[in-house]
Design an enzyme around this catalytic site. Structure first.
Site, PDB file in Angstrom:
ATOM      1  N   GLU A  75       0.790  -1.223   0.000  1.00  0.00           N
ATOM      2  CA  GLU A  75       0.000   0.000   0.000  1.00  0.00           C
ATOM      3  C   GLU A  75       0.831   1.287   0.000  1.00  0.00           C
ATOM      4  O   GLU A  75       0.408   2.299  -0.569  1.00  0.00           O
ATOM      5  CB  GLU A  75      -0.926   0.022   1.240  1.00  0.00           C
ATOM      6  CG  GLU A  75      -2.036  -1.013   1.225  1.00  0.00           C
ATOM      7  CD  GLU A  75      -3.189  -0.624   0.322  1.00  0.00           C
ATOM      8  OE1 GLU A  75      -3.086   0.426  -0.341  1.00  0.00           O
ATOM      9  OE2 GLU A  75      -4.176  -1.363   0.255  1.00  0.00           O
ATOM     10  N   SER A 335     -32.461 -28.239  51.551  1.00  0.00           N
ATOM     11  CA  SER A 335     -31.662 -28.670  52.706  1.00  0.00           C
ATOM     12  C   SER A 335     -30.233 -28.155  52.700  1.00  0.00           C
ATOM     13  O   SER A 335     -29.451 -28.524  53.580  1.00  0.00           O
ATOM     14  CB  SER A 335     -31.636 -30.208  52.765  1.00  0.00           C
ATOM     15  OG  SER A 335     -32.929 -30.727  53.008  1.00  0.00           O
TER      16      SER A 335
END
Length: 684
Positions: A75, A335
């Site tokens: 680029e 419980s």
């Protein structure tokens, strides 16, 4: 002439400089996805930005160097040498366009591309190009080359709603961009040039051609070797997007909601363990219809760090209500509160693990609980009472302690316990209270930690999304509060280690407790070893009953499977504290040998009754005899007619008996506990 030319050049330079300085720059504060990380920095979950795009924060050193080298080679070869505009590239592009009558190559630098992406200013028109050049020149004066690259890494388009190299790498390869293969790096360089036209999931042929072009450029510029490019060209092209990580979604939502302005949230979760526990949760409900739900929490009880948290079997809007975080839902614990009652009773000097206690029918001012299996076992040791999860002994101990002391113990342990009606009664001991799985795991962490409170947290600052001083309900959140003595905590753990494991589970003496709430709405199992504590809840998110569900049958096997996914072998519990009294019942101090209920009287709450014939009835004698039926009581049964035995030690509740003659008769039935009932009838 030379002087004039120099002057004109200086004036032009000054004008350009002023023009650049006057540039109104776009915002470089790019919105990026909020992220939630595991303890090792691994991404657990990310959220899209406001417009629904995936745009991830990425540091330059978190990108593969080959990607950056390929990007610059393709680029912007002179990226590190120009000031935002590559004059040579621009002159070349103009010359090529003039020579061939069309645009052959662009002159945009990476900085100009960043300018265009920040302003979304388009690519082709002269006015747009001039604006990009001006912004690029200004950006180069304010930012370093590394910062400009970082902006490109974050805003470059990659097709669909993907922006930035990190989002693309996660979506196409399922990995962070730190270590890309040459093929992967080449594809990510190529995509921003035509993000829709080269998408590998929609245009694989175009993506392959673009990748080959980048690879060839990388070879010609010496970024990679020809052999690497040949191997990269053979690498399969991804054909679909992968889902972004979505581990621990409920926890992620919690930490983000607690700190909405924070960009990066670091948790204590172990990503690998979280994955295994989530898989286990999904498997656990697969064979139980489409409404059964599960929640699980794994923590280190020494530190209080949550290592894995599953709020539902699947984070989706389904019949299980998967979006609801069931680790935070208030449910009856059944419980599972019993270990706290026994620990507090040990500290109060009311009992010892070897103390004898009655398991018989009792009435506590109108409250007459029963055991889960409706069977009373008479005199048992405290150890057995807890291991068998008997109800009458624990209620008797709670009556002696006082429900307020039990509630105080819950608060000290960091449990936000919500009592229906606001006033606790003895039913709290059997689950008559609302608690969360998070808090219950914290309670068991406290017991495992020697009785010192250890509320859980799941962020690295220890907040867990809540205040460190209070959770908003007056419940203490600080560590260090003592809930029970080290001796009592060890005794509770020692007792629980003797609970029989589920069928098929290893006999490894894991201390654990199960619970089933009233109406079979909730099934629980919570256990711990020397380091970890795990809690499991199963039920329906809407609170409706699950017929036949029991903690021991449903949740307990899952608890043992969860421990197997945490470690291969349990870590031992600590040795008993030096002051622990470890003797048989006969060697206990006299007051501890047998517990006697203070305010309860043993009553005939399950006395037998003559069900047939009912008292006062007139019954016709049949040829095969008279049917006798008893309701309630404990077999075997003895029947009498006018005081004379007619059936002795009958196991069944129905008996067919020959009667001597018609007339009035008084029938009596006596059960094995000596309780009796009568009915006077007329036979004809």
């Amino acid at each position: 002439m030379g002087l004039i030319f120099s002057l004109l050049l200086w004036l032009a330079s000054e004008a350009l400089d002023a023009w650049v300085e006057a540039t109104e720059l776009p915002s470089i504060a790019v919105e990026t996805s909020v992220e939630v990380l595991a303890r090792d920095g691994r991404l657990l979950r990310a959220y899209t930005v406001a417009d629904g795009r995936w745009r991830m924060t990425v540091e330059p050193d978190a990108v593969d160097p080959d990607f950056t080298a390929m990007l610059i080679a393709y680029e912007d070869k002179r990226f590190y040498n120009h000031g935002g505009v590559d004059t040579l590239a621009v002159l070349r592009a103009v010359a090529q366009a003039a020579w061939q009558g069309r645009v052959v190559s662009g002159g945009s630098t990476l900085t100009m591309q960043v300018a265009r992406l920040l302003e979304d200013s388009g690519t082709g028109k002269l006015k747009g190009k001039l604006r990009q050049a001006r912004v690029a020149l200004a950006l180069e004066r304010h930012l370093s080359k590394t910062q400009i690259l970082q902006l490109y890494y974050q805003v470059a388009p990659y097709g669909g709603n993907l922006e930035g190299v990190r989002a693309a790498s996660l979506a196409y390869f399922g990995k962070e961009p730190k270590r890309l293969t040459p093929a992967q790096a080449a594809l990510l360089v190529a995509l921003p040039q035509s993000p829709e036209g080269r998408r590998p999931d929609r245009a694989p042929k175009a993506a392959i051609l673009a990748r080959e072009k980048i690879l060839a450029q990388a070879v010609s510029t010496g970024v990679i070797l020809a052999e690497q490019a040949q191997a990269a060209a053979r690498e399969p092209m991804p054909t679909r997007r992968q889902n972004f990580p979505a581990l621990a979604p409920h926890i992620a939502d919690r930490v983000v909601a607690a700190a909405p302005d924070t960009q990066l949230h670091r948790t204590t979760l172990d990503a690998a363990l979280q994955t295994r526990i989530e898989e286990l949760a999904t498997q656990a409900v697969a064979a139980h219809g489409d409404r059964l739900q599960v929640a699980m929490v794994v923590a280190n009880h020494s530190t209080g760090e949550v290592l894995a948290s599953v709020g539902s079997a699947a984070y989706r809007a389904d019949a299980r209500l998967g979006f609801v975080d069931m680790t935070r839902a208030f449910r009856s614990p059944g419980s599972t509160l019993k270990p706290l009652v026994y620990g507090l009773a040990f500290d109060e000097g009311l009992a010892h693990p070897e103390t004898l206690i009655e398991d018989r029918a009792m009435d506590f001012g109108g409250y007459a609980p029963q055991n889960f299996d409706k069977i009373f076992r008479g005199e048992v040791r405290i150890r057995e009472a807890l291991q068998l999860s008997l109800n009458l002994p624990v209620v008797a101990l709670t009556d002696a302690l006082g429900p307020a002391k039990l509630m105080s113990g819950l608060r000290r342990a960091g449990v936000d316990a919500r009592v229906p009606g606001g006033k606790p009664g003895l039913a709290v001991a059997l689950g008559g209270v609302g608690v969360t799985l998070d808090d219950m795991v914290g309670l068991y962490a406290t017991i495992a930690r020697g009785g010192v409170a250890q509320p859980l947290h799941f962020t690295v600052d220890g907040s867990g999304g809540k205040s460190q001083s209070s959770n908003g309900n007056g419940v203490a959140e600080k560590t260090g509060l003592r809930v029970m003595s080290a001796v009592a905590a060890w005794q509770v753990g020692d007792i629980l280690s003797g609970v029989a494991p589920p069928i098929g589970a290893p006999v490894n003496r894991l201390p654990y407790k199960t619970g089933t709430s009233y109406g079979h709405r909730d099934a629980w199992a919570i256990g711990f070893d020397g380091t970890h504590v795990i809690g499991v809840w199963m039920g329906r998110a809407d609170g409706t009953p699950v017929p036949g569900v029991f903690g021991a049958d449903l949740a307990a096997p899952l608890l043992f499977q969860a421990f197997a996914r945490v470690k291969r072998k349990l870590e031992p519990l600590p040795l008993p504290p030096p002051s622990t009294l470890m003797v048989a019942n006969a060697s206990l101090p006299q007051p501890l040998r047998k517990f006697r209920a203070r305010n309860a009287a043993f009553v005939a709450v399950d006395a037998p009754a003559v069900d047939f014939p009912p008292d006062g009835a007139e019954v016709e004698l049949m040829s095969d005899g008279l049917l006798l039926r008893v309701r309630g009581g404990v077999g075997p049964f003895t029947w009498l007619a006018d005081g004379e035995p007619i059936v002795v030690s009958a196991r069944g509740r129905d008996q067919l008996v020959k009667m001597p003659s018609p007339g009035f008769v008084e029938l009596s039935v006596i059960d094995s506990t000596g309780q009796s009932a009568q009915a006077k009838v007329r036979l004809r």
